[in-house]
Design an enzyme around this catalytic site. Structure first.
Site, PDB file in Angstrom:
ATOM      1  N   LYS A 181     -15.001 -10.718  85.571  1.00  0.00           N
ATOM      2  CA  LYS A 181     -14.536 -11.722  84.620  1.00  0.00           C
ATOM      3  C   LYS A 181     -15.734 -12.272  83.860  1.00  0.00           C
ATOM      4  CE  LYS A 181     -14.078 -15.997  84.759  1.00  0.00           C
ATOM      5  NZ  LYS A 181     -14.631 -16.195  83.399  1.00  0.00           N
ATOM      6  N   GLU A 259     -26.278 -16.316  92.122  1.00  0.00           N
ATOM      7  CA  GLU A 259     -27.447 -16.531  91.256  1.00  0.00           C
ATOM      8  C   GLU A 259     -27.161 -17.794  90.463  1.00  0.00           C
ATOM      9  OE1 GLU A 259     -30.112 -14.697  91.282  1.00  0.00           O
ATOM     10  OE2 GLU A 259     -29.483 -12.847  92.252  1.00  0.00           O
ATOM     11  N   CYS A 293     -31.530 -19.784  83.090  1.00  0.00           N
ATOM     12  CA  CYS A 293     -31.718 -20.347  84.430  1.00  0.00           C
ATOM     13  C   CYS A 293     -33.194 -20.384  84.793  1.00  0.00           C
ATOM     14  CB  CYS A 293     -30.962 -19.504  85.445  1.00  0.00           C
ATOM     15  SG  CYS A 293     -31.323 -17.755  85.279  1.00  0.00           S
ATOM     16  N   GLU A 391     -30.832 -29.283  84.835  1.00  0.00           N
ATOM     17  CA  GLU A 391     -31.121 -28.181  83.904  1.00  0.00           C
ATOM     18  C   GLU A 391     -30.862 -28.671  82.490  1.00  0.00           C
ATOM     19  OE1 GLU A 391     -28.365 -25.056  85.250  1.00  0.00           O
ATOM     20  OE2 GLU A 391     -30.128 -23.777  85.216  1.00  0.00           O
TER      21      GLU A 391
HETATM   22  P1  NAD Z   1     -20.376 -21.813  85.016  1.00  0.00           P
HETATM   23  O1  NAD Z   1     -20.639 -21.969  86.463  1.00  0.00           O
HETATM   24  O2  NAD Z   1     -19.637 -22.878  84.314  1.00  0.00           O
HETATM   25  O3  NAD Z   1     -19.572 -20.474  84.721  1.00  0.00           O
HETATM   26  C1  NAD Z   1     -20.012 -19.220  85.169  1.00  0.00           C
HETATM   27  C2  NAD Z   1     -18.810 -18.318  85.324  1.00  0.00           C
HETATM   28  O4  NAD Z   1     -17.948 -18.837  86.325  1.00  0.00           O
HETATM   29  C3  NAD Z   1     -17.958 -18.175  84.065  1.00  0.00           C
HETATM   30  O5  NAD Z   1     -17.466 -16.865  83.996  1.00  0.00           O
HETATM   31  C4  NAD Z   1     -16.838 -19.167  84.315  1.00  0.00           C
HETATM   32  O6  NAD Z   1     -15.665 -18.840  83.622  1.00  0.00           O
HETATM   33  C5  NAD Z   1     -16.635 -19.037  85.806  1.00  0.00           C
HETATM   34  N1  NAD Z   1     -16.074 -20.228  86.429  1.00  0.00           N
HETATM   35  C6  NAD Z   1     -16.277 -21.516  86.090  1.00  0.00           C
HETATM   36  N2  NAD Z   1     -15.613 -22.330  86.925  1.00  0.00           N
HETATM   37  C7  NAD Z   1     -14.981 -21.539  87.819  1.00  0.00           C
HETATM   38  C8  NAD Z   1     -14.136 -21.785  88.961  1.00  0.00           C
HETATM   39  N3  NAD Z   1     -13.817 -23.008  89.348  1.00  0.00           N
HETATM   40  N4  NAD Z   1     -13.682 -20.721  89.663  1.00  0.00           N
HETATM   41  C9  NAD Z   1     -14.008 -19.477  89.287  1.00  0.00           C
HETATM   42  N5  NAD Z   1     -14.797 -19.176  88.233  1.00  0.00           N
HETATM   43  C10 NAD Z   1     -15.283 -20.194  87.507  1.00  0.00           C
HETATM   44  O7  NAD Z   1     -21.814 -21.557  84.356  1.00  0.00           O
HETATM   45  P2  NAD Z   1     -22.145 -21.331  82.795  1.00  0.00           P
HETATM   46  O8  NAD Z   1     -22.160 -22.657  82.143  1.00  0.00           O
HETATM   47  O9  NAD Z   1     -21.295 -20.252  82.231  1.00  0.00           O
HETATM   48  O10 NAD Z   1     -23.616 -20.728  82.895  1.00  0.00           O
HETATM   49  C11 NAD Z   1     -24.751 -21.499  82.939  1.00  0.00           C
HETATM   50  C12 NAD Z   1     -25.255 -21.587  84.364  1.00  0.00           C
HETATM   51  O11 NAD Z   1     -25.557 -20.296  84.860  1.00  0.00           O
HETATM   52  C13 NAD Z   1     -26.550 -22.358  84.467  1.00  0.00           C
HETATM   53  O12 NAD Z   1     -26.505 -23.209  85.573  1.00  0.00           O
HETATM   54  C14 NAD Z   1     -27.590 -21.271  84.665  1.00  0.00           C
HETATM   55  O13 NAD Z   1     -28.764 -21.695  85.292  1.00  0.00           O
HETATM   56  C15 NAD Z   1     -26.844 -20.279  85.465  1.00  0.00           C
HETATM   57  N6  NAD Z   1     -27.468 -18.952  85.371  1.00  0.00           N
HETATM   58  C16 NAD Z   1     -28.097 -18.462  86.484  1.00  0.00           C
HETATM   59  C17 NAD Z   1     -28.719 -17.227  86.428  1.00  0.00           C
HETATM   60  C18 NAD Z   1     -29.406 -16.668  87.646  1.00  0.00           C
HETATM   61  O14 NAD Z   1     -29.670 -15.485  87.659  1.00  0.00           O
HETATM   62  N7  NAD Z   1     -29.703 -17.464  88.657  1.00  0.00           N
HETATM   63  C19 NAD Z   1     -28.698 -16.488  85.244  1.00  0.00           C
HETATM   64  C20 NAD Z   1     -28.044 -17.015  84.132  1.00  0.00           C
HETATM   65  C21 NAD Z   1     -27.420 -18.261  84.223  1.00  0.00           C
END
Ligand code: NAD
Length: 490
Positions: A181, A259, A293, A391
Site C-alpha cells: 500500500k 523504519e 527521515c 522531526e
Molecule cells: P505515516 O506514518 O503517516 O504514513 C506512512 C504509511 O502508513 C502511509 O502509507 C500511510 O497511508 C500508512 N498509514 C498511516 N496511518 C496508518 C494506520 N493507522 N494503519 C495503517 N497504515 C497507516 O508517515 P508519512 O507522513 O507518510 O511519512 C513520513 C514519516 O516517515 C516520517 O516520520 C519519516 O521520518 C518516516 N520515514 C522513515 C524512513 C526510514 O527509513 N526510517 C524513510 C522515509 C520516511
C-alpha cells in the site's frame, strides 16, 4: 520551463494491481501536485475487500514462487531493473508531479531505488544459508534460508519510488510474494513500478498493490494484519504509526521491519573542514526540502567555529533556488501539503518565541507562497525547544552550540530517536571514538548522503528495527530452517 509530460503516459496507472489485473472500478481519491494543487490523477480508493483479494493472489502465487530457482528470481528482478532504468525519465517526471521534488532529485531517487532492484537481483543467487560443522559423528547440520511467505509493505510519501523498491526487491529475491500500500499522497510512482513489473512479465500475484485514500489506509493494512498467511509487515513511516502497527501485528505474531522517524544530529567539531561540512549539510538538510527521515534535524556546532559556519550557511541559503519542478534551476520544491507548512511554521514560531534568533527565512517563500517554505536558519536553539525534539520535515536549520566532545555526544544522544547521525572532524581518532558513542543505526563521518543499496540502513530506539539494503536486507524476508541430518554413518 521543464515539461513534466510523460513519453509513456500509460505509465500513469490509477487502479489497484491484483493477481496480474488492473482493477479500476470503484470510488476514487485525488492525487494533487503539491506545487500548485492541480489534480494529477484520480486513483482507486481501495479498502479491506481489495486488500483481501490481493492477499489471496499473493498467497496463491507464493506456492509457485517459493520454489522458483534463485536464477529465475534474479532474472525477473533484472528485467524489472532494466525497464525501470529505461523509463527512468518518465518515472522521475511522474514523481515530481505527485511529490513536488525538483526533477534532479526525482532522477536521483529513481536511480537510487533501481539500485535496490539490481542489488537484490544479484543477491538472490548468493544466499544459500550455512553448513554447520557437526557436533557429533554420523550427522550433518545445515541452516537453510527459506522465504517467509506473503510480505506486506507500507510506504510513505517522501520517497515514493525508492521505499517500494527497497522492500519489494528483497522480498521477491528471497522468494516471498508481496502486497503493498503506497502513501495516499503519492501512489502513482508505486503504481508505475507495478506497470513495469507487469511488462517484465512478473507472474500474476507476485506483486500486488492496493492504493487507498488517507481514511482507508488503516482498513487495508488491518486486513493484512489479520491474515495469517501474511507473515511479514515491512513499514516505513512515522514512529506514531509504527507503534500502532506493532501492536496490531501482535495477535498474528508477524515479523516486522519498522523504519521510522528520526531526529538526526549533525555535529561539526572545531577541527572540521567547514566547506566539507557545508556541502554535506546542504545534502543532509535541503534534499527533498528537509522531508527525509535522515534529515539533519539538529545542527550541533562547536562554539569556536559557530561564526564561521553560520556565515557559510547564510551564503548557502542566499544562493539556494526554491521553485516548482518545472523550474530547471530549482533545488528545493514545495512541502507536501499545507499541514506540513503549518507544522514548520509552528515549530519555527515557537523556537523564536523561546529565544532562538532568526537569521534567514522563517516564513512561506515571499514570491512563491503556498506550500513553498523559505530556507531558514535559526541560531541560539536549545535542546528544550520542540524544534529539537520533533522531526521538522522542512528546510529549516536549527543550530545549537556545544563546548567539547563529551557535550556534543550527550546532546546528540539526547533524543528518543536513533536513525542517522552526522559527524565532521579531521581527526580520525576522534571520529572513531565519537562514532562508537553515537546511539544511531547510521553514522555519516564527513559525509552527508549515506544511504545506498550496498549498506544496511535502519535505526535503533524509537526509529524502529530491521535493516534494508546490503546482504542483511534479504534476511528480513527469510526464516532459517535448521536441519540436523543424522543416520549417515561414519
Ligand atoms: P505515516 O506514518 O503517516 O504514513 C506512512 C504509511 O502508513 C502511509 O502509507 C500511510 O497511508 C500508512 N498509514 C498511516 N496511518 C496508518 C494506520 N493507522 N494503519 C495503517 N497504515 C497507516 O508517515 P508519512 O507522513 O507518510 O511519512 C513520513 C514519516 O516517515 C516520517 O516520520 C519519516 O521520518 C518516516 N520515514 C522513515 C524512513 C526510514 O527509513 N526510517 C524513510 C522515509 C520516511
Amino acid at each position: 520551463m521543464i515539461s513534466l509530460k510523460l513519453d509513456r503516459p500509460d505509465l500513469i496507472r490509477t487502479g489497484a494491481y491484483i493477481g496480474g489485473q488492473w482493477i479500476t472500478d470503484g470510488p476514487t481519491f485525488k492525487v494533487q501536485n503539491p506545487a500548485d494543487g492541480s489534480v494529477v490523477a484520480e486513483v482507486l480508493d481501495g479498502g479491506p475487500e481489495l486488500a483481501r483479494q490481493a492477499a489471496d493472489a499473493a498467497a496463491e502465487a507464493f506456492e509457485t514462487w517459493r520454489k522458483a530457482l534463485p536464477k529465475t528470481r534474479s532474472d525477473l528482478l533484472r528485467r524489472w531493473f532494466d525497464l525501470v532504468t529505461r523509463h527512468a525519465e518518465d518515472l522521475a517526471r511522474l514523481m515530481s508531479l505527485e511529490q513536488g521534488k525538483p526533477l534532479s532529485e526525482s532522477r536521483a531517487e529513481i536511480a537510487y531505488g533501481a539500485g535496490y532492484i539490481e542489488w537484490f537481483s544479484e543477491e538472490a543467487r548468493r544466499n544459500g544459508g550455512d553448513v554447520i560443522p557437526r557436533n557429533k559423528d554420523g550427522r550433518e547440520m545445515f541452516a537453510l534460508t527459506e522465504p517467509l511467505g506473503v510480505a506486506a509493505v507500507v510506504t510513505p510519501w517522501n520517497f515514493p519510488n525508492a521505499m517500494i523498491a527497497r522492500k519489494m526487491a528483497p522480498a521477491i529475491a528471497a522468494g516471498c510474494t508481496v502486497v503493498g500500500k503506497p502513501a495516499a499522497d503519492t501512489p502513482l510512482s508505486a503504481l508505475a513500478l507495478a506497470a513495469l513489473a507487469e511488462e517484465a512479465e512478473f507472474p500474476p500475484g507476485l506483486l500486488n498493490l492496493v492504493p487507498a485514500a488517507h481514511g482507508n489506509a488503516r482498513g487495508v493494512v488491518q486486513a493484512w494484519q489479520d491474515d495469517m498467511r501474511v507473515r511479514k509487515l515491512s513499514f516505513t513511516g512515522s514512529t506514531q504509526t509504527g507503534r500502532k502497527l506493532a501492536e496490531a501485528a501482535a495477535p498474528t505474531l508477524k515479523r516486522l521491519s519498522l523504519e521510522l522517524g528520526g531526529d538526526a544530529p549533525f555535529i561539526v567539531l572545531d577541527d572540521a573542514d567547514l566547506d566539507v561540512a557545508l556541502q554535506a549539510l546542504k545534502a543532509a538538510k535541503f534534499r527533498n526540502g528537509g522531508q527525509a527521515c535522515t534529515a539533519a534535524n539538529r545542527v550541533l556546532v562547536h562554539r569556536d567555529v559557530q561564526d564561521a559556519f553560520v556565515a557559510r550557511i547564510e551564503a548557502l541559503i542566499d544562493g539556494l533556488k526554491v521553485g516548482p519542478a518545472t523550474d530547471p534551476e530549482a533545488e528545493i520544491g514545495p512541502l507536501i501539503h499545507q499541514d506540513a507548512v503549518a507544522k514548520v511554521e509552528r515549530l519555527v514560531g515557537q523556537a523564536i518565541e523561546a529565544g532562538a534568533q532568526l537569521r534567514r527565512g522563517g516564513r512561506v517563500h515571499p514570491q512563491l507562497g503556498g506550500t513553498f517554505y523559505a530556507p531558514t536558519l535559526l541560531t541560539g536553539v536549545t535542546a528544550e525547544m520542540e524544534i529539537s525534539r520533533t522531526e521538522v520535515f522542512g528546510p529549516v536549520i536549527a543550530l545549537q552550540t556545544f563546548a567539547d566532545e563529551a557535550e556534543a555526544i550527550r546532546m546528540a544522544n539526547d533524543t528518543e530517536y536513533g536513525l542517522a547521525a552526522y559527524l565532521f572532524s579531521k581527526d580520525a581518532g576522534r571520529c572513531w571514538r565519537m562514532t562508537r558513542a553515537l546511539e544511531f543505526g547510521v553514522v555519516g563521518v564527513n559525509e552527508g548522503l549515506v544511504s545506498t543499496e550496498v549498506a544496511p540502513f535502519g535505526g535503533v530506539k524509537q526509529s524502529g528495527y530491521g535493516r534494508e539494503g546490503s546482504i542483511h536486507g534479504l534476511s528480513e524476508y527469510q526464516s532459517l530452517k535448521y536441519v540436523c541430518f543424522g543416520g549417515i554413518g561414519d
